[in-house]
Design a protein around this motif. Sequence first.
Motif: not given
Length: 119
Positions: A6-8, A113, A22
């Motif tokens: 995941e990121s953000g 995240t 994702c």
Amino acid sequence: QVQLVESGGGLVQAGDSLRLSCAASGRTFSSYAMAWFRRAPGKGRDLVAAITWSDGTAYYADSVKGRFTISRDYAKNTVYLQMNSLKPEDTAVYYCAGRRNPMAPYDSWGQGTQVTVSS
């Protein structure tokens, strides 16, 4: 096995927007559906939204309907969660998860995240 990253996440103010991503790798062809869960401080893990890979059928928890949108990019093996009109109660660690068929549990998980919404 499917690997999910995941990121953000981040720190935003109430009313702002964020988009979580994702990225899936590994045996992605074996995945049936992907979902976003969240765990708020001191609470259990709740399903936020889910989407099937094949036709994009989406499900949303009542608490996020009309504000969050889940989508997938089949070519990039990536699932997104667009979060608009964020509220302080949306503060949580958000996890991406996958499952292999409608009867299977979500058994592939990302590391999570953090999303923090200040008032």
